[in-house]
Design a protein around this motif. Structure first.
Motif, PDB file in Angstrom:
ATOM      1  N   GLU A 269     -16.261  12.839  89.562  1.00 43.16           N
ATOM      2  CA  GLU A 269     -15.993  11.879  90.640  1.00 43.16           C
ATOM      3  C   GLU A 269     -14.630  11.203  90.509  1.00 43.16           C
ATOM      4  O   GLU A 269     -13.985  10.894  91.504  1.00 43.16           O
ATOM      5  CB  GLU A 269     -17.087  10.812  90.688  1.00 43.16           C
ATOM      6  CG  GLU A 269     -18.361  11.307  91.324  1.00 43.16           C
ATOM      7  CD  GLU A 269     -19.341  10.188  91.599  1.00 43.16           C
ATOM      8  OE1 GLU A 269     -18.968   9.009  91.427  1.00 43.16           O
ATOM      9  OE2 GLU A 269     -20.476  10.485  91.983  1.00 43.16           O
ATOM     10  N   THR A 270     -14.212  10.971  89.281  1.00 42.54           N
ATOM     11  CA  THR A 270     -12.901  10.358  89.085  1.00 42.54           C
ATOM     12  C   THR A 270     -11.810  11.222  89.697  1.00 42.54           C
ATOM     13  O   THR A 270     -10.943  10.739  90.424  1.00 42.54           O
ATOM     14  CB  THR A 270     -12.602  10.183  87.579  1.00 42.54           C
ATOM     15  OG1 THR A 270     -13.612   9.388  86.996  1.00 42.54           O
ATOM     16  CG2 THR A 270     -11.246   9.529  87.374  1.00 42.54           C
ATOM     17  N   THR A 271     -11.884  12.507  89.413  1.00 41.31           N
ATOM     18  CA  THR A 271     -10.887  13.425  89.941  1.00 41.31           C
ATOM     19  C   THR A 271     -10.963  13.490  91.459  1.00 41.31           C
ATOM     20  O   THR A 271      -9.934  13.466  92.147  1.00 41.31           O
ATOM     21  CB  THR A 271     -11.093  14.825  89.334  1.00 41.31           C
ATOM     22  OG1 THR A 271     -11.242  14.705  87.921  1.00 41.31           O
ATOM     23  CG2 THR A 271      -9.902  15.721  89.625  1.00 41.31           C
ATOM     24  N   MET A 272     -12.184  13.561  91.993  1.00 36.04           N
ATOM     25  CA  MET A 272     -12.332  13.594  93.450  1.00 36.04           C
ATOM     26  C   MET A 272     -11.778  12.332  94.092  1.00 36.04           C
ATOM     27  O   MET A 272     -11.030  12.390  95.073  1.00 36.04           O
ATOM     28  CB  MET A 272     -13.799  13.744  93.841  1.00 36.04           C
ATOM     29  CG  MET A 272     -14.006  13.825  95.355  1.00 36.04           C
ATOM     30  SD  MET A 272     -15.735  13.786  95.903  1.00 36.04           S
ATOM     31  CE  MET A 272     -16.087  12.021  95.778  1.00 36.04           C
ATOM     32  N   ASN A 273     -12.137  11.196  93.527  1.00 33.92           N
ATOM     33  CA  ASN A 273     -11.760   9.924  94.146  1.00 33.92           C
ATOM     34  C   ASN A 273     -10.252   9.716  94.194  1.00 33.92           C
ATOM     35  O   ASN A 273      -9.752   8.967  95.040  1.00 33.92           O
ATOM     36  CB  ASN A 273     -12.422   8.762  93.401  1.00 33.92           C
ATOM     37  CG  ASN A 273     -13.915   8.715  93.628  1.00 33.92           C
ATOM     38  OD1 ASN A 273     -14.437   9.340  94.533  1.00 33.92           O
ATOM     39  ND2 ASN A 273     -14.617   7.977  92.783  1.00 33.92           N
ATOM     40  N   ASN A 274      -9.529  10.356  93.302  1.00 35.81           N
ATOM     41  CA  ASN A 274      -8.075  10.207  93.283  1.00 35.81           C
ATOM     42  C   ASN A 274      -7.354  11.381  93.919  1.00 35.81           C
ATOM     43  O   ASN A 274      -6.126  11.448  93.885  1.00 35.81           O
ATOM     44  CB  ASN A 274      -7.599  10.001  91.850  1.00 35.81           C
ATOM     45  CG  ASN A 274      -7.929   8.614  91.345  1.00 35.81           C
ATOM     46  OD1 ASN A 274      -7.268   7.652  91.677  1.00 35.81           O
ATOM     47  ND2 ASN A 274      -8.986   8.516  90.549  1.00 35.81           N
TER      48      ASN A 274
END
Length: 464
Positions: A269-274
């Protein structure tokens, strides 16, 4: 929509079990760090000192996260990541974390006393039941008398919330037999204040998907996902990926390498959110299972659904909600910034609602999609949504609804839940003709929401 691991900058980790601070610091010393600071993605955060327990908090939007003092000007979270406050001529000017420096923007920020205490003058608190007041919001209210609910248990619950035994509970509402019979708020929250729903937003996306199908904007839940995005060129394209359907997104069975329970998942999710485009990110992921296979909790699935609704209806998702679902069940005051890109990295494309309006979705589904005599969502869609379609994280799952049970002294109660990080819960208890709504602030930690229902609400029905 759920938790953003980027918040590890300060925040991630289970803070319910925080140990005693290694470095002793006074409340007055903590207040020196208070202010508004720069944050990632050109955002901002607030730093506030709690007079209640002498702890420093990072506040992003309205979510509070503890920081543990370990040395002068140095704090850390349970991930052991250090946050160092910088000084110039002895004055705080900003902070440094993970090699990045962020400036202090303003010291002019007020933190109301109510935000630290469940109820002011809590030492003298003695609960007395009051029937919720009738409002013009379309929710009928009534007395708790003759509902079967146990006033003594609810009184004990109230005492434990106020004394902090049940921490960071923001509201508890009970709708029984179609009427709001219990409504209590804590800290700075009240019936008008909007609350973030986090992943409970997913169940609203599910409802809007059903409405879009009912109205013919989307032909069926079996339409393939990639057919809605002819303008994209996707990575890792396979025949299996071409077969992913709307239903697979609803049941979290897309087969994409996106599983919040797996830290090595490429769909982190971290990668997706950024990322610049959350839909591109999600649908670029490699396939690790066939569509309709293993249930894997993936926030990219409902995000993609939201964009499909936008493309099918030719309007922003919040506008479609406003013209259909929200209009029909009387939700007038809401905030929903659905922009699935890096600008939403800290807000997760979630909807903000009052606790009463959260309860309306539960009541609508309890009544098989009918509101004030109008079929807002088809009966078949509601039934399918609340029927087991997959298993996600060991729990039965419908169409972006959790099918959960709670055991109470040998009696099993089957519920249907919309839920989100922090303790946001909309539970439907069909056999009891009851909806329970709880909001809270236990982000990235254990929430007492289920415990409240299990110990203080459902036991009243064991006698029946």
């Amino acid at each position: 929509m759920k938790k953003n691991h980027l918040l590890l900058l300060f925040l991630v980790g289970i803070y319910s079990g925080y140990s005693q601070q290694k470095f002793k610091i006074t409340y007055e010393q903590l207040k020196e760090y208070e202010g508004v600071y720069e944050y990632v993605n050109k955002g901002s955060l607030k730093i506030a000192a709690s007079p209640k327990d002498t702890v420093l908090f990072a506040i992003i939007n309205e979510s509070k996260y503890k920081l543990k003092a370990i040395d002068k000007d140095i704090f850390e979270n349970m991930s052991n990541e250090k946050v160092t406050f910088n000084r110039k001529a002895g004055i705080i000017t900003g902070y440094t974390s993970d090699g990045s420096a962020f400036n202090l923007v303003s010291k002019k920020v007020a933190f109301p006393k109510e935000m630290w205490y469940p109820r002011l003058n809590s030492k003298d608190f003695k609960y007395v039941y009051q029937q919720p007041k009738q409002d013009v919001d379309g929710i009928l209210t009534g007395s708790i008398d003759k509902t079967g609910l146990d006033k003594a248990l609810l009184t004990e619950m109230m005492q434990k919330i106020v004394d902090g035994t049940l921490p960071n509970v923001h509201s508890v509402l009970i709708i029984k037999d179609g009427k709001l019979v219990f409504e209590e708020y804590f800290y700075e929250y009240n019936k008008a204040k909007l609350h973030e729903l986090r992943s409970a937003t997913k169940s609203f996306v599910s409802a809007l998907t059903g409405i879009a199908i009912d109205k013919g904007f989307i032909k069926s839940k079996d339409e393939t996902v990639l057919s809605f995005f002819p303008e994209y060129t996707f990575k890792n394209l396979t025949e299996d990926k071409r077969l992913i359907s709307i239903k697979n997104l609803l049941t979290n069975q897309s087969g994409l390498d996106c599983d919040v329970s797996n830290p090595k998942s490429e769909g982190n999710e971290t990668t997706m959110n950024n990322s610049a485009d959350w839909i591109q990110f999600t649908l670029d992921l490699p396939m690790i299972d066939v569509p309709g296979g293993k249930g894997m909790y993936c926030s990219g699935n409902p995000i993609t659904l939201g964009r499909i609704i936008e493309k099918a209806t030719k309007m922003p998702l919040p506008d479609f909600a406003k013209q259909t679902l929200f209009k029909d069940i009387g939700i007038k005051n809401f905030v929903w910034n659905f922009k699935p890109d890096a600008s939403s990295s800290e807000t997760f494309c979630q909807v903000y609602l009052s606790s009463r309006d959260m309860g309306k979705l539960g009541l609508l589904y309890m009544n098989q999609g009918v509101w004030n005599g109008k079929q807002v969502i088809s009966k078949d869609w509601v039934k399918e949504s609340l029927t087991k379609q997959s298993v996600v994280q060991g729990v039965n799952y419908g169409y972006l609804w959790w099918l959960k049970y709670l055991d109470v002294n040998g009696v099993r109660y089957n519920g249907k839940a919309a839920q989100g990080n922090g303790g946001q819960k909309i539970y439907i208890w069909e056999e009891q003709n009851m909806v329970t709504i709880i909001t809270g602030g236990n982000y990235n930690s254990q929430s007492p929401s289920d415990e409240i229902i299990q110990k203080y609400i459902l036991p009243a029905f064991n006698k029946k």
